[in-house]
Design a protein around this motif. Structure first.
Motif, mmCIF file in Angstrom:
data_model
loop_
_atom_site.group_PDB
_atom_site.id
_atom_site.type_symbol
_atom_site.label_atom_id
_atom_site.label_comp_id
_atom_site.label_asym_id
_atom_site.label_seq_id
_atom_site.Cartn_x
_atom_site.Cartn_y
_atom_site.Cartn_z
ATOM 1 N N GLN A 115 0.955 -1.157 0.030
ATOM 2 C CA GLN A 115 -0.004 -0.196 0.012
ATOM 3 C C GLN A 115 0.865 1.173 -0.111
ATOM 4 O OE1 GLN A 115 -2.319 -0.853 3.404
ATOM 5 N NE2 GLN A 115 -4.048 -1.121 2.404
ATOM 6 N N ALA A 116 1.858 1.428 0.667
ATOM 7 C CA ALA A 116 2.649 2.425 0.754
ATOM 8 C C ALA A 116 3.526 2.626 -0.481
ATOM 9 C CB ALA A 116 3.718 2.169 2.014
ATOM 10 N N TYR A 117 3.921 1.644 -1.075
ATOM 11 C CA TYR A 117 4.548 1.715 -2.478
ATOM 12 C C TYR A 117 3.480 2.045 -3.436
ATOM 13 C CZ TYR A 117 5.684 -0.080 -7.157
ATOM 14 O OH TYR A 117 6.286 -0.197 -8.386
ATOM 15 N N ARG A 118 2.483 1.774 -3.291
ATOM 16 C CA ARG A 118 1.215 2.333 -4.452
ATOM 17 C C ARG A 118 1.131 3.875 -4.104
ATOM 18 N NH1 ARG A 118 -1.915 0.058 -8.024
ATOM 19 N NH2 ARG A 118 -3.416 1.493 -7.460
ATOM 20 N N PRO A 140 -5.935 8.285 7.225
ATOM 21 C CA PRO A 140 -6.671 7.832 8.487
ATOM 22 C C PRO A 140 -7.698 6.917 8.137
ATOM 23 C CG PRO A 140 -5.989 9.994 8.578
ATOM 24 C CD PRO A 140 -5.621 9.655 7.212
ATOM 25 N N TYR A 141 -8.362 7.380 6.978
ATOM 26 C CA TYR A 141 -9.780 6.446 6.518
ATOM 27 C C TYR A 141 -9.517 5.166 6.182
ATOM 28 C CZ TYR A 141 -13.705 5.331 3.904
ATOM 29 O OH TYR A 141 -14.985 4.512 3.448
ATOM 30 N N GLU A 142 -8.493 5.091 5.309
ATOM 31 C CA GLU A 142 -7.823 3.559 4.977
ATOM 32 C C GLU A 142 -7.610 2.914 6.315
ATOM 33 O OE1 GLU A 142 -5.944 4.573 0.597
ATOM 34 O OE2 GLU A 142 -4.636 4.727 2.387
ATOM 35 N N GLU A 143 -6.912 3.435 7.121
ATOM 36 C CA GLU A 143 -6.519 2.767 8.164
ATOM 37 C C GLU A 143 -7.600 2.236 9.179
ATOM 38 O OE1 GLU A 143 -3.377 3.686 12.117
ATOM 39 O OE2 GLU A 143 -3.689 5.156 10.603
ATOM 40 N N PHE A 148 -11.816 -2.281 10.728
ATOM 41 C CA PHE A 148 -12.924 -2.771 10.814
ATOM 42 C C PHE A 148 -13.045 -4.152 9.955
ATOM 43 C CE2 PHE A 148 -14.395 0.961 12.533
ATOM 44 C CZ PHE A 148 -15.321 0.618 13.519
ATOM 45 N N HIS A 149 -12.344 -4.210 8.746
ATOM 46 C CA HIS A 149 -12.137 -5.277 7.922
ATOM 47 C C HIS A 149 -11.609 -6.475 8.444
ATOM 48 C CE1 HIS A 149 -11.957 -7.244 4.027
ATOM 49 N NE2 HIS A 149 -10.780 -7.486 3.919
ATOM 50 N N PHE A 150 -10.391 -6.325 9.350
ATOM 51 C CA PHE A 150 -9.712 -7.637 9.923
ATOM 52 C C PHE A 150 -10.430 -7.674 11.053
ATOM 53 C CE2 PHE A 150 -6.684 -6.277 6.713
ATOM 54 C CZ PHE A 150 -6.483 -7.508 5.836
ATOM 55 N N LEU A 151 -11.239 -7.020 11.614
ATOM 56 C CA LEU A 151 -12.006 -7.536 12.659
ATOM 57 C C LEU A 151 -13.402 -8.291 12.544
ATOM 58 C CD1 LEU A 151 -12.728 -4.441 15.189
ATOM 59 C CD2 LEU A 151 -11.412 -6.516 15.578
ATOM 60 N N ASP A 152 -13.677 -8.312 11.129
ATOM 61 C CA ASP A 152 -14.690 -9.173 10.587
ATOM 62 C C ASP A 152 -15.936 -8.339 10.979
ATOM 63 O OD1 ASP A 152 -15.814 -11.224 9.345
ATOM 64 O OD2 ASP A 152 -16.023 -12.579 10.959
ATOM 65 N N ASN A 153 -15.589 -6.997 10.869
ATOM 66 C CA ASN A 153 -16.796 -5.968 11.113
ATOM 67 C C ASN A 153 -17.620 -6.494 12.182
ATOM 68 O OD1 ASN A 153 -17.934 -3.725 10.228
ATOM 69 N ND2 ASN A 153 -19.428 -4.640 8.763
ATOM 70 N N TYR A 154 -17.219 -7.008 13.390
ATOM 71 C CA TYR A 154 -18.071 -7.471 14.446
ATOM 72 C C TYR A 154 -17.193 -7.161 15.659
ATOM 73 C CZ TYR A 154 -20.294 -10.212 18.185
ATOM 74 O OH TYR A 154 -21.030 -10.877 19.135
ATOM 75 N N ALA A 342 -12.058 -5.318 -4.067
ATOM 76 C CA ALA A 342 -10.654 -4.726 -4.469
ATOM 77 C C ALA A 342 -10.668 -3.667 -3.594
ATOM 78 C CB ALA A 342 -10.847 -4.336 -6.003
ATOM 79 N N ARG A 343 -9.264 -3.419 -3.095
ATOM 80 C CA ARG A 343 -8.583 -2.465 -2.116
ATOM 81 C C ARG A 343 -8.406 -1.117 -2.976
ATOM 82 N NH1 ARG A 343 -7.045 -4.461 2.480
ATOM 83 N NH2 ARG A 343 -5.353 -3.218 3.042
ATOM 84 N N PHE A 344 -8.168 -1.342 -4.357
ATOM 85 C CA PHE A 344 -7.812 -0.245 -5.230
ATOM 86 C C PHE A 344 -8.703 -0.458 -6.288
ATOM 87 C CE2 PHE A 344 -3.954 -1.634 -3.040
ATOM 88 C CZ PHE A 344 -3.509 -0.180 -2.272
ATOM 89 N N GLY A 345 -9.191 0.866 -6.891
ATOM 90 C CA GLY A 345 -9.943 1.043 -7.928
ATOM 91 C C GLY A 345 -11.359 0.710 -7.778
#
Length: 467
Positions: A115-118, A140-143, A148-154, A342-345
């Motif tokens: 992500q940093a490279y992109r 900050p928004y991406e962070e 939440f994504h890796f918390l499984d949104n729960y 997708a994380r991009f696009g």
């Protein structure tokens, strides 16, 4: 089980959550300590007998034990490694699975580095005349999105606390607006009043005067949610602070955005309490309109809540949910299903969520198949956010909700569709940059790892062939 199941890291996490030594855990599963050790180190696959024992003795959901975090992490890692930067290194799917299962922290680190490279590459390519500092940091928004994504949104602590409060308030039997207003007045001495319409605020809280002002023309579902948000801000502050303290944040802005997100989570769980909502979703076969009417919520609130039904041992149907604006930007997203965004696009233009803008007020159904052969039921509708009359600005989005085809019969939206006819499934992708379909009339760009053949004497819909 389909194929061999190597989930050593997850098995170890289950054991540690039970506060059990390997010897004690093995004894409860009816296996030897050495056998458990081999499975935790992925030297042997998880057997059917052990899987059943986990379900019976530790209340583990068999259907999702090999999914959840692993699927999301594998999808994100696979997308990162699709970058041409890694052309000389092409790990197999099995190798990627081994990394995500055995070294998830390493996988997260690689994704963060990519992500940093992109971000650096995109900033440099823009040639905007200056180089901003800190380009390698996520926004900050991406962070917060990834948090939440890796918390499984729960968020278990908030979900159960909100559900307990809902029970004390008599929800969902009582009308939520009246229940929330009475609770704010009796518990917190907060008066609820109308805000002047010309101020344009949805919610405003005066701490000194103990007055909460709401927009007079907001829909009822919005007012309910804002009342629940204020209750969350007053009563869940300690729990939210503890959750924030347990994460490694890069910026104070991310912390404050996450604080809002966690407060929103409590408000949603209070408005749509877990067990009552879970039961209603099954009873009404996930009919968004009926669920919204029963709980006094909006279609978006209901769809979003369905994506959070991930309580261990009491999960709902695994669904994906997203909100998309007219430009194709995904402004909310989560998937408990195999489909990962997708994380991009932007999102695939063949996905029915884009058609929702052409049919306001309608729910559009689609049977879809992704390049990996997985098939889905997807429903989409347009939602408008505004209020305040003809001259007031309105924000328009499309929301989409769906599930893997194996769960489609649990949804009213599958009625009348031929789920067995593969010809009825539209081919969709995740995003053009990682979709490898060679023939797509809506392709915006070639896939990153593709080789192109350009014939100057022949023009088809797409001016190149993917080889």
């Amino acid at each position: 089980m389909a194929g061999k199941l190597f989930i050593g890291a997850r098995l170890r996490a289950i054991r540690e959550a039970a506060h059990a030594t390997q010897a004690a855990f093995a004894q409860r599963l009816g296996i030897s300590t050495s056998y458990l050790n081999q499975m935790e180190n992925n030297q042997r696959p998880l057997s059917a007998a052990v899987l059943l024992a986990l379900a019976e003795r530790f209340d583990i959901d068999i259907a999702t034990i090999a999914q959840s975090d692993g699927d999301r992490l594998l999808s994100a890692l696979n997308e990162a490694l699709a970058d041409p930067l890694f052309d000389a290194l092409a790990p197999s799917l099995q190798e990627l699975k081994l990394v995500t299962q055995n070294a998830p922290s390493f996988a997260h680190a690689l994704i963060t580095a990519h992500q940093a490279y992109r971000r650096n590459s995109e900033q440099l390519a823009s040639l905007d005349g200056r180089l901003a500092g800190g380009l390698s940091e996520p926004t900050p928004y991406e962070e917060v999105r990834d948090f939440f994504h890796f918390l499984d949104n729960y968020v278990h602590e908030l979900d159960t606390a909100a559900e307990a409060l809902a029970e004390r308030l008599g929800l969902p039997r009582r009308e939520p607006g009246a229940a929330f207003t009475a609770h704010l007045e009796s518990r917190h001495q907060v008066r609820v009043m109308q805000a002047p319409a010309e101020e344009g605020i949805i919610r405003g809280f005066d701490k000194e005067a103990r007055v909460l002002r709401l927009h007079p023309y907001s829909p009822a579902a919005t007012r309910h949610f804002q009342l629940a948000f204020q209750i969350a801000a007053l009563e869940a502050e300690a729990e939210i602070a503890a959750i924030l303290a347990g994460a490694d944040w890069r910026s104070t802005e991310a912390v404050e955005i996450a604080r809002i997100g966690l407060t929103n989570y409590f408000a949603g769980a209070l408005t749509l309490p877990y067990r009552a909502f879970h039961a209603a979703a099954r009873e009404l076969r996930h009919d968004l309109e009926l669920l919204a009417a029963r709980f006094g919520a909006s279609l978006e609130q209901v769809a979003h809540r369905l994506s959070t039904l991930q309580r261990p041992g009491f999960k709902g149907v695994p669904v994906f949910f997203a909100r998309i604006d007219r430009a194709g930007n995904i402004t909310k997203r989560h998937s408990a299903a195999k489909l990962q965004f997708a994380r991009f696009g932007s999102a695939c233009p063949l996905w029915n969520v884009h058609q929702a803008f052409e049919a306001p007020g309608r729910i559009i159904r689609q049977l879809a198949e992704t390049p990996d052969g997985e098939r889905y039921l997807s429903v989409a509708t347009e939602v408008a956010k505004g209020g305040g009359g003809f001259n007031a600005a309105q924000r328009r989005y499309a929301i989409t909700l769906g599930c893997e085809i194996a769960y489609a019969r649990d949804f009213v939206y599958a009625d009348g569709l031929d789920l067995s006819n593969r010809a009825d499934f539209d081919p969709i992708g995740i995003s053009c940059r990682i979709c490898e379909r060679p023939h797509c009339h809506q392709r915006a760009m070639p896939p990153l790892k593709a080789h192109l053949a350009v014939n100057h004497d022949r023009r088809e819909i797409v001016p190149y062939r993917i080889v």
